[in-house]
Design a protein around this motif. Structure first.
Motif, PDB file in Angstrom:
ATOM      1  N   THR A 117       0.848  -1.212   0.000  1.00 60.05           N
ATOM      2  CA  THR A 117       0.000   0.000   0.000  1.00 60.05           C
ATOM      3  C   THR A 117       0.876   1.252   0.000  1.00 60.05           C
ATOM      4  N   ARG A 118       1.986   1.187   0.715  1.00 57.53           N
ATOM      5  CA  ARG A 118       2.867   2.365   0.775  1.00 57.53           C
ATOM      6  C   ARG A 118       3.654   2.521  -0.531  1.00 57.53           C
ATOM      7  N   TYR A 119       4.225   1.438  -0.975  1.00 57.49           N
ATOM      8  CA  TYR A 119       5.092   1.533  -2.158  1.00 57.49           C
ATOM      9  C   TYR A 119       4.301   1.998  -3.383  1.00 57.49           C
TER      10      TYR A 119
ATOM     11  N   THR B 164      10.862  -5.421   9.579  1.00 61.88           N
ATOM     12  CA  THR B 164      12.033  -4.740  10.158  1.00 61.88           C
ATOM     13  C   THR B 164      12.243  -3.306   9.658  1.00 61.88           C
ATOM     14  N   ILE B 165      11.803  -2.970   8.436  1.00 63.39           N
ATOM     15  CA  ILE B 165      12.081  -1.631   7.864  1.00 63.39           C
ATOM     16  C   ILE B 165      10.783  -0.846   7.653  1.00 63.39           C
ATOM     17  N   CYS B 166       9.864  -1.450   6.919  1.00 60.54           N
ATOM     18  CA  CYS B 166       8.603  -0.756   6.629  1.00 60.54           C
ATOM     19  C   CYS B 166       7.619  -1.086   7.753  1.00 60.54           C
ATOM     20  N   VAL B 167       8.013  -0.695   8.973  1.00 62.95           N
ATOM     21  CA  VAL B 167       7.212  -1.041  10.148  1.00 62.95           C
ATOM     22  C   VAL B 167       6.022  -0.091  10.269  1.00 62.95           C
TER      23      VAL B 167
ATOM     24  N   ARG C 221       6.645   4.980  12.087  1.00 59.69           N
ATOM     25  CA  ARG C 221       8.001   5.453  11.760  1.00 59.69           C
ATOM     26  C   ARG C 221       8.829   4.428  10.982  1.00 59.69           C
ATOM     27  N   PRO C 222       8.419   4.129   9.748  1.00 61.96           N
ATOM     28  CA  PRO C 222       9.217   3.209   8.923  1.00 61.96           C
ATOM     29  C   PRO C 222      10.610   3.802   8.675  1.00 61.96           C
ATOM     30  N   LEU C 223      11.588   2.906   8.520  1.00 63.42           N
ATOM     31  CA  LEU C 223      12.981   3.352   8.367  1.00 63.42           C
ATOM     32  C   LEU C 223      13.292   3.564   6.886  1.00 63.42           C
ATOM     33  N   CYS C 224      12.650   4.585   6.293  1.00 58.94           N
ATOM     34  CA  CYS C 224      12.744   4.784   4.843  1.00 58.94           C
ATOM     35  C   CYS C 224      14.187   5.005   4.368  1.00 58.94           C
ATOM     36  N   SER C 225      15.005   5.613   5.214  1.00 56.52           N
ATOM     37  CA  SER C 225      16.387   5.898   4.753  1.00 56.52           C
ATOM     38  C   SER C 225      17.182   4.599   4.593  1.00 56.52           C
ATOM     39  N   ALA C 226      16.737   3.519   5.251  1.00 55.82           N
ATOM     40  CA  ALA C 226      17.457   2.241   5.115  1.00 55.82           C
ATOM     41  C   ALA C 226      16.724   1.299   4.161  1.00 55.82           C
ATOM     42  N   CYS C 227      15.678   1.800   3.500  1.00 59.32           N
ATOM     43  CA  CYS C 227      14.822   0.906   2.710  1.00 59.32           C
ATOM     44  C   CYS C 227      15.368   0.730   1.280  1.00 59.32           C
ATOM     45  N   PRO C 228      15.458  -0.517   0.836  1.00 62.70           N
ATOM     46  CA  PRO C 228      16.030  -0.763  -0.496  1.00 62.70           C
ATOM     47  C   PRO C 228      15.121  -0.329  -1.645  1.00 62.70           C
ATOM     48  N   VAL C 229      13.830  -0.064  -1.371  1.00 62.68           N
ATOM     49  CA  VAL C 229      12.926   0.301  -2.478  1.00 62.68           C
ATOM     50  C   VAL C 229      12.437   1.753  -2.336  1.00 62.68           C
ATOM     51  N   SER C 230      13.165   2.563  -1.583  1.00 66.23           N
ATOM     52  CA  SER C 230      12.671   3.910  -1.279  1.00 66.23           C
ATOM     53  C   SER C 230      12.600   4.820  -2.515  1.00 66.23           C
ATOM     54  N   THR C 231      13.454   4.590  -3.514  1.00 67.19           N
ATOM     55  CA  THR C 231      13.514   5.512  -4.656  1.00 67.19           C
ATOM     56  C   THR C 231      12.158   5.679  -5.339  1.00 67.19           C
ATOM     57  N   HIS C 232      11.440   4.591  -5.526  1.00 70.26           N
ATOM     58  CA  HIS C 232      10.164   4.686  -6.246  1.00 70.26           C
ATOM     59  C   HIS C 232       8.948   4.572  -5.325  1.00 70.26           C
ATOM     60  N   CYS C 233       9.146   4.674  -4.045  1.00 68.76           N
ATOM     61  CA  CYS C 233       8.030   4.470  -3.114  1.00 68.76           C
ATOM     62  C   CYS C 233       7.127   5.712  -3.089  1.00 68.76           C
ATOM     63  N   VAL C 234       5.865   5.520  -3.409  1.00 67.98           N
ATOM     64  CA  VAL C 234       4.903   6.632  -3.472  1.00 67.98           C
ATOM     65  C   VAL C 234       4.717   7.266  -2.096  1.00 67.98           C
ATOM     66  N   ALA C 235       4.611   6.447  -1.056  1.00 66.72           N
ATOM     67  CA  ALA C 235       4.389   6.997   0.289  1.00 66.72           C
ATOM     68  C   ALA C 235       5.570   7.864   0.711  1.00 66.72           C
ATOM     69  N   ARG C 236       6.783   7.396   0.453  1.00 68.26           N
ATOM     70  CA  ARG C 236       7.939   8.186   0.862  1.00 68.26           C
ATOM     71  C   ARG C 236       8.013   9.496   0.072  1.00 68.26           C
ATOM     72  N   ARG C 237       7.776   9.411  -1.234  1.00 69.44           N
ATOM     73  CA  ARG C 237       7.864  10.627  -2.061  1.00 69.44           C
ATOM     74  C   ARG C 237       6.853  11.689  -1.647  1.00 69.44           C
TER      75      ARG C 237
ATOM     76  N   LEU D 178       3.409  10.058   2.819  1.00 62.07           N
ATOM     77  CA  LEU D 178       2.143   9.418   3.209  1.00 62.07           C
ATOM     78  C   LEU D 178       2.342   8.200   4.124  1.00 62.07           C
ATOM     79  N   GLN D 179       3.552   8.027   4.643  1.00 61.68           N
ATOM     80  CA  GLN D 179       3.833   6.821   5.439  1.00 61.68           C
ATOM     81  C   GLN D 179       2.865   6.667   6.618  1.00 61.68           C
ATOM     82  N   SER D 180       2.484   7.795   7.246  1.00 56.60           N
ATOM     83  CA  SER D 180       1.646   7.649   8.448  1.00 56.60           C
ATOM     84  C   SER D 180       0.171   7.434   8.115  1.00 56.60           C
TER      85      SER D 180
END
Ligand code: SF4
Length: 366
Positions: free
Chosen positions: A155-157, A199-202, A205-221, A224-226
């Motif tokens: 849902t986040r990605y 462990t990462i997309c908890v 407070r997901p650990l987006c800076s350590a996430c391997p798929v953060s570049t294209h993640c819609v929530a991070r961009r 919308l993570q919360s």
């Protein structure tokens, strides 16, 4: 192929390789159930991990495997013993289903787990996602999975709103889950996406800076993570209450009653329970005569669909009364030399609080 399918394919094409690479470098690969990826071992771990965190599951899993190293041993055990090893893990239907499924695997499949999704799903307690995970991890079959962790990641990605438990949202998520599932290395992928969610997309407070798929993640961009996944509109939770009678012998043993096989806490051992105080007192005096009773502090227990308030009615008695015969329904339970039976969590906690606690504390509670 529609534009949507094409777009989905393109986005998934970034997601899957990045996730796999991360798993091979950083993923957890030494958990007890990862040592030998047989359908039996993976199945038990998948069931235990439903609604329960890895750190909690590990000691339960180790004890379970030591006692039931294969499906035949589990099928041959008594339900009491299975529930005994489940005591404290919660959601006891999982333990009961595990036992029933083991018996079916032995009786209908000669001890080998079915190797199709349909066959797996026909066993008690195994839904589509669990069946897919077992077959992907233990037999390298390509099946998508969609448990709570995976729903959160997807849902986040992909930026999918709407409560994931709603049928239309869930259908959509299965499509995305399918598009992301690779044909090769599917076992690693399946563990990787569950691991990422755990462990990462908890949840908070997901650990987006350590996430391997953060570049294209819609929530991070879009920050919308919360708000993703969308929460269910909460209805007020119903409240129920019950009166649990703790009859405590002078040697510290406490009377337990076996719950009926079906229904709440089915097959577990608990204190005799009543809907009101009067009935609890009546039951006590019919069996134990005129014994003093006292109310102890209320114990609250949350179930999935309601909250239960347990009012402990405590009665301390002398010897063993004639009106209680031990057997299939009642037994005197000695917490210092526990018998191998399944206990509800409130029983474990209340025995600790009211029976095995030091005397000064017991008095203050009564
Ligand atoms: Fe989750 Fe953040 Fe990774 Fe997106 S970037 S999948 S929100 S951890």
């Amino acid at each position: 192929m529609t534009h949507v399918d094409e777009d989905l394919g393109v986005v998934a094409a970034h997601f899957t390789p990045a996730l796999l690479e991360w798993f091979h470098r950083h993923g957890r690969k030494h958990l007890p159930w990862q040592r030998e990826l047989t359908p039996y071992r993976v199945w038990v771990s998948e069931i235990m991990l439903q609604q329960t965190q890895v750190a909690t599951v590990i000691p339960y899993y180790e004890r379970f495997m030591a006692r039931f190293p294969d499906v035949g041993a589990l099928a041959a055990a008594s339900m009491d013993e299975v529930l005994h090893l489940w005591t404290g893990l919660g959601y006891y239907a999982r333990g009961r289903n595990l036992h029933r499924a083991a018996q079916r695997v032995v009786a209908e499949y000669g001890g080998d787990f079915p190797d199709t999704l349909e066959g797996m799903q026909s066993l008690p307690g195994i839904g589509r996602s669990t069946a897919g995970a077992i077959l992907a991890i233990s037999r390298s079959q390509r099946h998508p999975i969609l448990d709570g962790n995976v729903k959160r990641v997807l849902t986040r990605y992909f930026g999918i709103s709407g409560f994931p438990g709603e049928a239309t949202v869930e259908r959509k998520l299965w499509t995305f889950a399918d598009a992301c599932t690779p044909a090769h290395d599917v076992g690693s992928y399946t563990q990787a996406i569950m691991d990422l969610g755990a462990t990462i997309c908890v949840r908070s407070r997901p650990l987006c800076s350590a996430c391997p798929v953060s570049t294209h993640c819609v929530a991070r961009r879009n920050g919308l993570q919360s708000v993703l996944p969308t929460r269910r509109v909460r209805k007020e939770r119903p409240q129920r209450e019950t009166f649990a009678v703790l009859v405590i012998r002078d040697d510290g043993a406490v009377l337990l009653e076996k719950r009926p096989a079906a229904g709440l806490w089915g097959g577990l051992w608990a204190f005799p329970q009543f809907d009101d105080r009067t009935r609890a007192s009546q039951w006590l005096s019919e069996r134990f005569g005129d014994v003093p009773e006292a109310m102890a502090e209320i114990y609250e227990h949350g179930f999935t669909h309601f909250d239960l308030q347990i009012h402990p009615v405590v009665a301390r008695i002398g010897g063993v009364p004639a009106r209680i015969s031990e057997g299939d329904v009642h037994q005197w339970y000695d917490a210092t030399q526990p018998s191998k039976i399944g206990l509800t969590k409130p029983v474990v906690d209340l025995i600790k609080r009211l029976v095995t606690a030091e005397p000064a504390r017991q008095h203050s509670l009564l």
